[in-house]
Design an enzyme around this catalytic site. Sequence first.
Site, PDB file in Angstrom:
ATOM      1  N   HIS A 370       0.830  -1.207   0.000  1.00 30.83           N
ATOM      2  CA  HIS A 370       0.000   0.000   0.000  1.00 30.83           C
ATOM      3  C   HIS A 370       0.866   1.259   0.000  1.00 30.83           C
ATOM      4  O   HIS A 370       0.986   1.945  -1.016  1.00 30.83           O
ATOM      5  CB  HIS A 370      -0.926  -0.026   1.214  1.00 30.83           C
ATOM      6  N   HIS A 409      -2.232   1.474 -12.883  1.00 32.95           N
ATOM      7  CA  HIS A 409      -3.133   1.549 -11.741  1.00 32.95           C
ATOM      8  C   HIS A 409      -4.426   0.838 -12.119  1.00 32.95           C
ATOM      9  O   HIS A 409      -4.988   1.089 -13.191  1.00 32.95           O
ATOM     10  CB  HIS A 409      -3.422   3.004 -11.354  1.00 32.95           C
ATOM     11  N   ASP A 457       2.644   7.467  -7.814  1.00 35.65           N
ATOM     12  CA  ASP A 457       3.884   7.114  -7.125  1.00 35.65           C
ATOM     13  C   ASP A 457       5.110   7.561  -7.923  1.00 35.65           C
ATOM     14  O   ASP A 457       6.116   7.990  -7.350  1.00 35.65           O
ATOM     15  CB  ASP A 457       3.942   5.602  -6.881  1.00 35.65           C
TER      16      ASP A 457
END
Length: 517
Positions: A370, A409, A457
Site C-alpha cells: 500500500h 493503476h 507514485d
Amino acid sequence: MTDHDVAQDPDERRLSTREAADRLGVKPETVYAYVSRGQLTSRREPGGRGSTFDAKEVDALARRGGRREPSGAGGELAVRTGITLIDRDHCYFRGVDTSELAAHHSYEEVAEWLWTGEMRRGIRFTAPHDALTAARRAVDALPAHTGPMDRLQVAVIAAAAADPLRFDLSERAVLDTARTLIPTLVAALPRRAAGRPPAQAGAEEAGAGRAGAGRAAGAGRADDERADDERAAGAGRVAAGQGALGRVAAGQAAAGRGSTGHAAPGQTAAELGAGGQGAASQRAAELGAAEKPAPELGAEDGPLAPRLWSRLTSEPADPPSLRVLDAALVLLIDHDLAASTLAVRVAASARAHPYAIVSAGFGALDGALHGAASGLAHRMLLEVLDRGSAAAVVADHLRAGRRVPGLGHPLYPGEDPRARALFALLEDVPRARPALQAARDVITTTARHKEWHANVDLALAVLTVATGMPAEAGETIFAVARTAGWIAHALEEYDEPPLRMRPSGQYSGPRPPQPLP
C-alpha cells in the site's frame, strides 16, 4: 389486529428473508446478521416456516447505506460514499475534479471543504501545545533509526492520550480534533536541518538536552551517518543527471513548451487550462512567502506544506517546489475505498475515536503493498540517473519478475490524473528536470512492450528525488495527506448504523461434530 390482517395490509407488507436479501443486495445470512445487530426486526407468522421483515424497515436500511452490492470487477463489497468518484481517468471530490482543486486551493482549504462543505480561504491548522508536547516526547524516545511511519504512528497515539475529550464523537468535536491532529503529526516529525541527522534535529527543536535522548542519538549515530551518506549520494546522482538526462530534459522542455510553458508525460499542461496555471502561480507565491523558520513548540501556524517540507529535506524550499508538495497533499487526500480507508471505516463503524481511526489507517498503509510503492519508484529513478538510461533498469525489474514501480493503476486504464497534474507542475521546478526526464525514459522504455501509464507514485518519486528527500518521503506525504480523507470517511461512517461493517464469514472448515483434540 390479527396476523392475517397484518399480512393483508399493504402499508405493512412483510418480506421473506430472500426478498429482504434481494432488496438489500446481500446474502440471506447477512440479513440475520442485521437482525442480531439490531438493524432489522424479524417476526415469524403463525403457520409460516420462516421469518418475515417489514418492507419499510428494509427500504430504510437500504437508503441509510446498509445495502452492499457486489462490484463488477471481482465480487468485492461496495459501500456507498459521497466523497470520491473515480470515472474515466478522472478523480473527483464531491463532484469536483481533484486537479482543479489542487490548482486553486491549498491542502487545508480542500480538507476543510471536504469535511464541512465550506471553502474557507486561508484557513490554517495549528497544533495544540499539550498534544504536540506529548507527541514530540514520545517520538524523541524512539531509536534514532526509526522511520517516519513509525514516528507518525507513535505520535497519533501520544496525541490521543493527551486528549481527554477524544471519545466525543459529535461532528464539532471530530472536526476540532481533525484540525489539530494533522499539524500535530507534521510538527512531531524532526526537522531535517542541514548537517544534522533527523533525530538530533528533533531533540534540539523540542529543547531536549536530556541524557537519555543524547544516548539514543549517540547509539544511532552510525545509522544516521549512513542515511546522510545515502542522501548525499542520491543528490550527487541527481546533479550528475544534469549531464546526460538533464540536457535531454532541457532540450525537450525548450522544444515542447508552447504558450503555457509546461509539458508532462503523456499530456501538455495546456490541457489543464490557463486559469489553473495562474492559480498555481498565485498559490506558489503564497507558499513561498510563508517558508521561513517556524516558531517553537505549538506556534507553527503557517501553511502546512512549508512545515512538512522542513521535515522531509534539508534543501531550501522554493515556491514552485512547495506548490508541487501542496498539490500532492490535495491530490492524495482520498482515493475511494483503498485498503487503509476501508480499515478506517471499519474502526469508525465500531465508533472508535478519530485518533484510533487514523491509527487504523496507518496500520494498513504500513503494508508493503500500500504505502511503500513511492519508495520503490524513488529508488528506481535514482538507479536510472546513476546508470544514465532506463533500459537496463527496466530490464532488471522484468527479469526478476517484478513490476516496474510507478506504472499502471487498476482504477485507471490511462494515465493516473494525479500524476498528470503533478508532472505539469514539476515542469516549473528546474532541479526536477533530470528526475522528470528519467521518469519519461522509464515510461518510453516500457511502452515498447506494454502501454503502462504513470501513476502518482512515479510523480511523487520525481519530487522526492529532485529535492533530496529520502526514499520514504513519498509515504510520509501520502500518510499526512490521507489523514484528511480518513476523517471525512469517519464522519460519514459515524452517521451510519453502528457495527454495520460486519461481513459474514463463509466457514470452510470440517463439518461438526468433530472429536475432541
